[in-house]
Design a protein around this motif. Structure first.
Motif, PDB file in Angstrom:
ATOM      1  N   GLU A  65      25.419  -0.335  -1.141  1.00 52.47           N
ATOM      2  CA  GLU A  65      26.484  -0.291  -2.076  1.00 52.47           C
ATOM      3  C   GLU A  65      27.585  -1.391  -2.284  1.00 52.47           C
ATOM      4  O   GLU A  65      28.031  -1.685  -3.287  1.00 52.47           O
ATOM      5  N   LEU A  66      27.925  -2.034  -0.964  1.00 52.26           N
ATOM      6  CA  LEU A  66      28.611  -3.457  -0.863  1.00 52.26           C
ATOM      7  C   LEU A  66      27.984  -4.216  -1.738  1.00 52.26           C
ATOM      8  O   LEU A  66      28.770  -5.002  -2.339  1.00 52.26           O
ATOM      9  N   THR A  68      25.775  -4.081  -4.134  1.00 54.65           N
ATOM     10  CA  THR A  68      25.872  -3.847  -5.433  1.00 54.65           C
ATOM     11  C   THR A  68      27.389  -4.158  -6.036  1.00 54.65           C
ATOM     12  O   THR A  68      27.438  -4.796  -7.189  1.00 54.65           O
ATOM     13  N   LYS A  69      28.414  -3.756  -5.440  1.00 56.62           N
ATOM     14  CA  LYS A  69      29.748  -4.212  -5.775  1.00 56.62           C
ATOM     15  C   LYS A  69      29.994  -5.640  -5.917  1.00 56.62           C
ATOM     16  O   LYS A  69      30.487  -6.109  -7.101  1.00 56.62           O
ATOM     17  N   GLN A  72      28.305  -6.896  -8.957  1.00 61.29           N
ATOM     18  CA  GLN A  72      28.895  -6.471 -10.043  1.00 61.29           C
ATOM     19  C   GLN A  72      30.179  -7.455 -10.276  1.00 61.29           C
ATOM     20  O   GLN A  72      30.673  -7.980 -11.542  1.00 61.29           O
ATOM     21  N   GLY A  73      30.827  -7.876  -9.110  1.00 58.17           N
ATOM     22  CA  GLY A  73      32.163  -8.542  -9.253  1.00 58.17           C
ATOM     23  C   GLY A  73      31.713  -9.927  -9.734  1.00 58.17           C
ATOM     24  O   GLY A  73      32.387 -10.705 -10.623  1.00 58.17           O
TER      25      GLY A  73
END
Length: 92
Positions: A65-66, A68-69, A72-73
């Motif tokens: 999840e980290l 993926t974030k 995206q950033g």
């Protein structure tokens, strides 16, 4: 990063799950520590930290999840920079 992650997953796939989990954890944390050491030094410390999180994402949901974030950033920053350079190219 997906190519690297799939390569590492293939390399570690011969290990039984508990040993693979341990190898991924040790390798990921080691790469993150190296990245933290590189932050004040010349070098791509932030990218190395992101690489370590990507390694951890092979076995850990929170790291996935980290990562993926983080991706995206990075995509958001790239879009912003492209917008700046495209605008400046159009004005000249």
């Amino acid at each position: 990063m997906e190519k690297f992650k799939s390569f590492l997953h293939r390399v570690l796939s011969f290990l039984p799950h508990p040993w693979r989990w341990l190898a991924v954890a040790i390798l990921g944390v080691l790469v993150i520590i190296i990245g933290i050491i590189m932050l004040p030094l010349p070098g791509p410390g932030t990218l190395v930290i992101f690489l370590g999180v990507t390694i951890l994402a092979i076995e850990f949901k929170w790291a996935k999840e980290l990562a993926t974030k983080g991706e995206q950033g990075i995509e958001k920053i790239v879009r912003w920079l492209k917008g700046i350079f495209i605008k400046s190219d159009g004005k000249e």
